[in-house]
Design an enzyme around this catalytic site. Structure first.
Site, short mmCIF file in Angstrom:
data_model
loop_
_atom_site.label_atom_id
_atom_site.label_comp_id
_atom_site.label_asym_id
_atom_site.label_seq_id
_atom_site.Cartn_x
_atom_site.Cartn_y
_atom_site.Cartn_z
N ASP A 1 19.98 82.17 89.15
CA ASP A 1 21.10 81.24 89.36
C ASP A 1 20.95 79.92 88.62
OD1 ASP A 1 22.29 83.13 90.91
OD2 ASP A 1 22.06 82.10 92.81
N LYS B 1 14.95 87.38 96.66
CA LYS B 1 16.38 87.47 96.39
C LYS B 1 16.74 88.95 96.39
CE LYS B 1 18.27 84.32 95.92
NZ LYS B 1 18.76 83.34 96.93
N ASN C 1 16.36 77.66 93.98
CA ASN C 1 16.91 78.90 94.54
C ASN C 1 15.82 79.81 95.08
OD1 ASN C 1 17.77 81.84 94.33
ND2 ASN C 1 19.74 80.82 94.01
#
Length: 290
Positions: free
Chosen positions: A251, A58, A24
């Site tokens: 995640d 992110k 991720n």
């Protein structure tokens, strides 16, 4: 033909599908290089075109305390090393118009996060890089919205676009995958990708020990969604893969274990090869008699 058009043609022609995959978020240079090498070894063995994915930032986490990654400058340096070391194209996301030019110098595919799929200025700035633009369908959007988002890329002078299904909000803290969307999104007249990991997020569905919330997820259902997607006949699969999901800073509940990647992909290839999902079924409604 420029490199973006050439890559898009390679992805479009992939049989039975192409793969966008990786952790991720960039955790460290060593981790990303190791993951890229291992994933490429598997996809090369199976004959699947790979675009390696990881995020440098992110920016849309539920909590301000969440791990975000190394940032754009450092993250792009790491992704450039991956690209050179393993001769693989790169996909990463942008969140602001100011990021697009720099990201476009490294990434072969620029990804538009689902929350931002209708942000015209961001779509146009990304399009102007000339790179392939992968637009994730917003959790709040009907599949027909992606026709308009893809058209914004084309009107900005860039024909290289893909659209990606990643689930639809289903009440609070849950997503549902509607396989009909994978068919309806073809109206955007470009490759359709299924995100088989984010689609199983449970947004803000996991309470943290120190207070606050983070995304939960249903990792055990990733094969279910993946099998459905390839049977329907998607052009590409997007999945986040990690060698130790339980320690992943972002995640973790929806990252697929690297140890099972080859096994799952082998099954998906087998399903895709016996499906006629990429062909429209010609339904004959004339009266039938034997």
């Amino acid at each position: 033909m420029d490199s973006s058009a050439s890559l898009l043609n390679t992805l479009k022609g992939a049989e039975p599908f192409f793969l966008l995959a990786g952790p991720n978020v960039i955790e460290s240079e060593d981790h990303i290089l190791r993951m890229a090498g291992q994933i490429k070894t598997i996809t090369t063995k199976l004959g699947l075109p790979l675009v390696f994915k990881s995020s440098f930032d992110k920016a849309n986490r539920t909590s301000s305390k969440s791990f975000r990654g190394p940032g754009m400058a450092e993250g792009l340096k790491i992704l450039e090393k991956v690209k050179v070391a393993y001769d693989i194209p790169i996909v990463t996301d942008v969140h602001e118009t100011i990021q697009c030019e720099a990201v476009g110098k490294v990434a072969d595919v620029i990804q538009i996060p689902a929350f931002l799929c209708r942000q015209t200025d961001l779509l146009v700035a990304a399009a102007k890089t000339g790179r392939i633009i992968n637009i994730k369908k917003g959790q709040f959007c009907a599949p027909t919205v992606m026709v308009n988002s893809a058209e914004k890329i084309r009107l900005a002078g860039n024909p290289n676009v893909m659209v990606c299904e990643r689930g639809t909000m289903f009440g609070y803290n849950d997503l549902i995958v509607d396989p009909r969307n994978l068919e309806w999104m073809r109206e955007a007249n470009c490759p359709v990708v299924a995100d088989i990991t984010h689609s199983l997020q449970q947004p803000a569905g996991r309470k943290l020990d120190g207070g606050g919330v983070a995304s939960g997820g249903l990792r055990e259902l990733i094969p279910c969604i993946a099998r459905t997607a390839v049977a329907v006949g998607v052009d590409g699969i997007f999945m986040e893969v990690h060698d130790n999901p339980l320690t992943a800073p972002v995640d973790g509940p929806t990252q697929w274990p690297l140890r099972h990647l080859e096994e799952l992909l082998e099954e998906l290839i087998a399903i895709a090869r016996v499906s006629k999902g990429k062909q429209r079924f010609n339904i004959d409604l004339t009266p039938y008699s034997d």
